[in-house]
Design a protein around this motif. Structure first.
Motif, PDB file in Angstrom:
ATOM      1  N   ASP A   1      35.911  34.860  44.096  1.00 54.87           N
ATOM      2  CA  ASP A   1      35.824  34.049  42.884  1.00 54.87           C
ATOM      3  C   ASP A   1      35.878  32.558  43.205  1.00 54.87           C
ATOM      4  N   THR A   2      36.715  32.187  44.160  1.00 57.74           N
ATOM      5  CA  THR A   2      36.847  30.778  44.526  1.00 57.74           C
ATOM      6  C   THR A   2      35.563  30.261  45.158  1.00 57.74           C
TER       7      THR A   2
ATOM      8  N   LYS B   1      32.563  31.504  44.778  1.00 54.16           N
ATOM      9  CA  LYS B   1      31.535  31.501  43.738  1.00 54.16           C
ATOM     10  C   LYS B   1      31.649  30.257  42.864  1.00 54.16           C
ATOM     11  N   SER B   2      32.864  29.928  42.462  1.00 54.51           N
ATOM     12  CA  SER B   2      33.086  28.762  41.607  1.00 54.51           C
ATOM     13  C   SER B   2      32.694  27.464  42.320  1.00 54.51           C
ATOM     14  N   GLU B   3      33.092  27.336  43.576  1.00 49.48           N
ATOM     15  CA  GLU B   3      32.788  26.111  44.312  1.00 49.48           C
ATOM     16  C   GLU B   3      31.301  26.019  44.643  1.00 49.48           C
TER      17      GLU B   3
ATOM     18  N   GLN C   1      28.881  27.137  42.784  1.00 50.03           N
ATOM     19  CA  GLN C   1      28.229  26.716  41.553  1.00 50.03           C
ATOM     20  C   GLN C   1      28.395  25.218  41.337  1.00 50.03           C
ATOM     21  N   LYS C   2      29.586  24.704  41.593  1.00 54.62           N
ATOM     22  CA  LYS C   2      29.824  23.264  41.441  1.00 54.62           C
ATOM     23  C   LYS C   2      28.994  22.454  42.430  1.00 54.62           C
TER      24      LYS C   2
ATOM     25  N   GLN D   1      41.738  26.783  49.125  1.00 55.07           N
ATOM     26  CA  GLN D   1      40.668  26.354  48.229  1.00 55.07           C
ATOM     27  C   GLN D   1      40.007  25.073  48.750  1.00 55.07           C
TER      28      GLN D   1
END
Length: 292
Positions: free
Chosen positions: A84-85, A87-89, A91-92, A138
């Motif tokens: 999840d981490t 994936k989120s980064e 996308q950013k 992270q």
């Protein structure tokens, strides 16, 4: 420490193989490169080709040498958080979702590699996951994602390819001069030379490649500062600084294979600065604080 030596080591191996094949072809079919433009073209094909073959193989080699296991289905909450981490980064950062892997090693390290921004691999060691808190991890993941987003591996491929071209070209020019001088110009009509010429060229390519590696290492150090800044943006400046401080105690204790040590986040020490793939951690922390 895990992106450059993998790439450079594979690149050298591919170049040696290509050179052996070329010498065999020249000897069997009596192929001669009778002018500098032809030699330069051949050098460019071999140099750029070797570099990008190395780049194309980088993910596969990284997995094989570290034993990294790609997470396809999370087996626990920790792996779910890791996916999840990333994936989120990703996308950013505006890149495609990379493969996420974990490899078994006691040292704190992580690396990213791959052919393009949308076809990458991000891997972390079990030692890093066990020794850092999630805020620090992270930030480290943000550092690796930034390498991918910046296209560092492709740029490395271009730089290495250009350097390969001139290493091959100059090695053969100098090799011809030396071979002719030692043989009393008996080989002056043949640009393919003989076995002694082959040995001279191989030695020259290693020596010139050693010098060219200083340019590659300079770029590697420069991009680490950019990746740290990206890690600070994606994971928090304080977290990035905290992660680097934690890594400072990991210096000189990497368990990564020699061929891929320069691809990790923790850097390397005990080597002349000209041949360091990473800047000293103190300088990286100072750069983050100055930027703030």
């Amino acid at each position: 420490m895990m992106r450059v030596l993998l790439f450079v080591g594979t690149n050298i191996a591919v170049l040696v193989l290509l050179n052996i094949v070329l010498f065999i072809v020249q000897s069997v079919f009596h192929v001669r490169l009778g002018n500098y433009s032809g030699l330069l073209l051949m050098a460019a094909v071999m140099g750029m080709g070797g570099s990008f073959i190395s780049l194309a193989m980088s993910k596969w080699i990284a997995k094989r040498t570290t034993g990294a296991q790609v997470i396809t289905q999370p087996r626990n909450e920790s792996e779910r958080w890791l996916l999840d981490t990333v994936k989120s980064e990703a996308q950013k950062a505006g890149i495609g979702m990379p493969e996420v892997a974990v490899y078994d090693a006691p040292d704190m390290n992580a690396f990213a590699t791959g052919m393009s921004r949308n076809n990458a691999l991000v891997a972390v060691s079990t030692g890093l996951l066990q020794s850092m808190d999630r805020n620090q991890v992270q930030a480290v993941l943000g550092h690796e994602i930034t390498h991918v987003a910046n296209g560092d591996m492709v740029t490395m491929g271009l730089i290495q390819g250009v350097l390969n071209t001139f290493v091959i070209f100059l090695a053969r020019i100098i090799g011809t001069v030396v071979d002719n001088a030692l043989s009393g110009n008996r080989n002056s009509e043949s640009s393919s030379g003989g076995f002694f010429y082959f040995i001279i060229v191989m030695v020259l390519q290693v020596a010139l490649g050693f010098l060219a590696s200083m340019v590659v290492m300079w770029f590697s150090r420069w991009r680490e500062f950019r990746a740290d800044a990206g890690g600070a943006r994606l994971g928090g400046r304080d977290n990035m600084i905290s992660a680097l401080q934690r890594l400072a105690g990991n210096q000189g204790e990497t368990a990564l294979p020699k061929a891929i040590q320069a691809f990790g986040i923790s850097g390397e020490g005990g080597i002349s600065r000209l041949f360091m793939s990473h800047p000293p951690i103190e300088e990286r922390i100072a750069a983050l604080r100055a930027a703030a």
